[in-house]
Design a protein around this motif. Structure first.
Motif, mmCIF file in Angstrom:
data_model
loop_
_atom_site.group_PDB
_atom_site.id
_atom_site.type_symbol
_atom_site.label_atom_id
_atom_site.label_comp_id
_atom_site.label_asym_id
_atom_site.label_seq_id
_atom_site.Cartn_x
_atom_site.Cartn_y
_atom_site.Cartn_z
ATOM 1 N N TYR A 1 0.856 -1.187 0.000
ATOM 2 C CA TYR A 1 0.000 0.000 0.000
ATOM 3 C C TYR A 1 0.892 1.237 0.000
ATOM 4 C CZ TYR A 1 -3.694 -3.265 1.190
ATOM 5 O OH TYR A 1 -4.582 -4.300 1.168
ATOM 6 N N PRO A 2 0.521 2.270 -0.746
ATOM 7 C CA PRO A 2 1.415 3.423 -0.877
ATOM 8 C C PRO A 2 1.445 4.352 0.335
ATOM 9 C CG PRO A 2 -0.578 3.777 -2.145
ATOM 10 C CD PRO A 2 -0.638 2.381 -1.621
ATOM 11 N N SER A 3 0.420 4.292 1.192
ATOM 12 C CA SER A 3 0.372 5.225 2.313
ATOM 13 C C SER A 3 -0.321 4.581 3.513
ATOM 14 C CB SER A 3 -0.389 6.494 1.918
ATOM 15 O OG SER A 3 -1.750 6.178 1.676
ATOM 16 N N ALA B 1 6.861 0.903 1.424
ATOM 17 C CA ALA B 1 5.421 0.654 1.308
ATOM 18 C C ALA B 1 4.861 0.233 2.665
ATOM 19 C CB ALA B 1 5.164 -0.442 0.278
#
Length: 94
Positions: A48-50, A80
């Motif tokens: 997941y990017p954030s 990530a």
């Protein structure tokens, strides 16, 4: 008005000559993009990017599951965010 045999044969000759000419032209090749070096120690996990994205995933999973799994997120060394159900370890332990 339908084609007669001579007209039909001429039509096919023109199509074949166009096809031959198109195949004779050199084609532009796409440049191959080198693969991104992804150095994640757990590449099988979803990245997941954030923190907001992984939190949304936790909420979505918790909303769909009857058993309500105990999930948490952690920031990976690759940058990530991942999900895990493992109990958090104290800092510095392996």
């Amino acid at each position: 008005m339908p084609f007669d045999d001579d007209e039909l044969e001429e039509f096919y000759r023109r199509i074949e000559s166009r096809t031959e000419a198109a195949n004779a032209r050199p084609r532009r090749r796409r440049r191959s993009v080198p693969p991104v070096q992804f150095t994640c120690p757990t590449p099988e996990k979803i990245a997941y990017p954030s923190l907001a994205a992984v939190t949304g995933a936790i909420l979505a999973i918790a909303g769909q599951s009857r058993s309500r799994p105990s999930l948490r997120s952690y920031e990976c060394v690759c940058g990530a965010w991942h999900l895990t159900s493992a109990i958090p370890r104290p800092p510095g332990s392996r």
